[in-house]
Write an enzyme that holds these catalytic residues in place. Structure first.
Site: not given
Lengths: 484, 96
Positions: A79, A154, A178
């Site tokens: 990420k 996310s 997330s």
């Protein structure tokens, strides 16, 4: 079968035994990813040169008979809120577009020390604030099962990459769901570890007392292996707990008593998720598990309010550092220091981030602090206590990963509070600092269905063991072919 | 709870943000809904309830207070959006 389709363990074993080279594996994964990327948009930055170079170094080491790590030559994505020295890290924001960090996050360092090869930095909601990846300044990632739908957020890019077969594992971060929400929406396995188990050093902070890095994979054996590598104590993170890292993630104890939450029965939920939950209960019972009803009245009613009070307050503090002076976006024609800070921040941050900063500014105002933030910390105590009581009755809790399957792009962007409700099943876990495993529970009309196992602190390996009962029932997640 | 544009502007000033007239209605709507949701916690009797802390957070870990040379000083300075030699450049503090 193409090399990219192999599991993490098969890829590492193949490289180590020289069945194929790390460079061939890297090329197979990259070529597959590039063939789908125009439809999915999972990457913010591809690290092709660095990755191929690392793969070649791995091949040379193996040829020279040198010892290699557990993840020899296996490509992965991280990420884009985890920093890697020399590679742009944006956190999905214009504020950090082009910023090249001078150091590497510990979790990524641990993976690379075991031979893993970084393929790229993955798309995400801006500063991890979102549940759909739609708040990224670099555009929304598409769900690989249906490109008209969101991948969840996310950590949407990390989940989409694993689901689409770009690489066999990725790292995400989980502040309120997330990792688990995108895992559910994209049909992969994902773990939000116990707070303190994985170092947060090098993770761009959103809510420091809630944030935790964790893995996403296409099977639980692989997930256990990644956890074995990243769950090391780290002096550079003062919340990394030193005494709890001698865990064998492949040999946890499967639950004997599993809870289901009384209050959740009244919540509106997609029928496919309800049906999967019933199937999961049957599979657990067939494995000798006793199902026990537990009651979480405070969690079911107040967790969302408590979470957002804590999260935006911490976000406001963490994001104060982005002032345009030392790094990140800056206006060039400011007439004063106030103008410089204000315009740099206003132009650098997106709308959802600004909303949360303003809400956090309000809640942490000296005159409002005791009205909102202090009560939130007390409610958080009650939430942790309520979980503790439940875990005196059961080994873990089975619950949905989200109230819905992956929703259409744009469906919830106009109303932040509607978007926040997507996280209702995931946020209590972060408030209590406990672990939770997102497990794929099959598919409904071509869309993945996700369930969640929630356990007490440091029971991460046991959750994986219980998750394997569900994985045996539903099968390991499949590779998505790039959506409709 | 109702929020006025003036209140949003006061918050924005504290947060070093500027909310444009286009953004204002959405921001007001968001803050009102957000605060109404947060207020839900007032239904609970929280007298005597301790503040949350992690069970392992009994003490702050300490390290030796020894200066260590940082080898990436130049890399950090290279990230400066505005720079003059070895210094960060910022706008003037006193407005004309």
């Amino acid at each position: 079968m193409e090399l990219y389709e192999l599991s993490l363990r098969e890829q590492a074993d193949g490289v180590k035994s020289q069945k194929f080279s790390a460079e061939q594996l890297f090329d197979s994964c990259v070529n597959h990813a590039i063939s789908l990327e125009s439809k999915i948009g999972a990457f913010i930055t591809l690290t092709l040169e660095e990755g191929r170079e690392a793969a070649r170094r791995m091949d040379k080491s193996i040829a020279a008979g040198k010892p290699v790590g557990k993840l020899a030559g296996v490509p992965f994505g991280a990420k884009d809120n985890m920093v890697v020295r020399g590679i742009q890290a944006t956190a999905g924001s214009k504020m950090l577009s082009g910023w090249v960090p001078p150091y590497t996050a510990s979790a990524i360092e641990f993976l690379c020390n075991e031979g893993a090869v970084l393929m790229g930095k993955m798309n995400m909601d801006e500063f991890a604030m979102g549940s759909s990846t739609e708040s990224s300044a670099f555009g929304c990632t598409s769900n690989p099962w249906d490109t008209s739908r969101v991948p969840g957020g996310s950590s949407g890019g990390s989940a989409a990459g694993v689901a689409a077969g770009y690489f066999p594992f990725s790292l995400g971060s989980d502040t309120g769901g997330s990792i688990r929400l995108p895992a559910a929406f994209c049909g992969v396995q994902g773990l939000k570890p116990t707070y303190g188990m994985v170092s947060r050093y090098g993770l761009i902070a959103y809510g420091s007392s809630l944030d935790q890095i964790g893995p996403m994979t296409r099977n639980l054996d692989d997930l256990a292996l990644v956890m074995q590598v990243i769950s090391a104590h780290d002096d550079r993170d003062s919340t990394s707990v030193s005494s709890c890292h001698n865990i064998d993630f492949s040999n946890g104890k499967a639950a004997k008593r599993v809870g289901f939450v009384k209050e959740f029965k009244d919540f509106k939920i997609d029928p496919a998720i309800k049906a999967a939950e019933e199937e999961a209960v049957k599979a657990l019972k067939a494995a000798g598990v006793e199902m026990v009803e537990v009651s979480l009245p405070i969690i079911s009613k107040y967790a969302l309010a408590c979470y957002y009070a804590v999260a935006v307050s911490e976000a406001n503090t963490n994001l104060a550092r982005f002032d345009g002076a030392r790094y990140g976006y800056a206006v060039k024609d400011a007439v004063s220091l106030t103008d410089f800070f204000t315009r740099s921040r206003s132009e650098g941050f997106g709308v959802e981030v600004k909303r949360r900063i303003l809400a956090g500014t309000f809640l942490t105002d000296p005159y409002e602090y005791d009205k909102y933030y202090t009560p939130a910390l007390k409610v958080r105590h009650l939430i942790a206590e309520e979980f503790e009581k439940a875990f005196s009755q059961v080994d873990c809790i089975l619950q949905p990963g989200s109230p819905t399957l992956a929703f259409k792009k744009g469906e919830k962007t106009k109303d932040s509070m509607l978007m926040y409700a997507s996280d209702m099943y995931t946020i209590p876990v972060n408030l209590a600092g406990i672990p939770s495993l997102a497990v794929n529970a099959g598919y409904s009309d071509g869309l993945p269905v996700g369930l969640q196992l929630v356990g007490k602190r440091w029971s991460d390996a046991d959750l994986i063991a219980t998750g394997k009962v569900l994985e045996a029932r539903f099968g390991a997640p499949k590779i998505a072919k790039g959506g409709a | 709870m109702t929020i006025t544009p003036e209140e949003v502007n006061v918050l924005a000033l504290d947060a070093r943000l500027k909310i444009t007239p286009d953004e204002m209605p959405g921001m007001i709507q968001y803050l009102e809904k957000f605060l109404n949701e947060i207020k839900r916690m007032n239904e609970l009797n929280l007298d005597g309830v301790p503040l949350f802390d992690f069970p392992e957070a009994t003490s702050c870990p300490m390290r030796e207070d020894i200066a260590v040379e940082y080898k990436y000083r130049d890399d950090i300075l290279a990230s400066a959006p505005l720079r003059e030699g070895d210094y960060y450049r910022v706008a003037r503090i006193l407005e004309e």
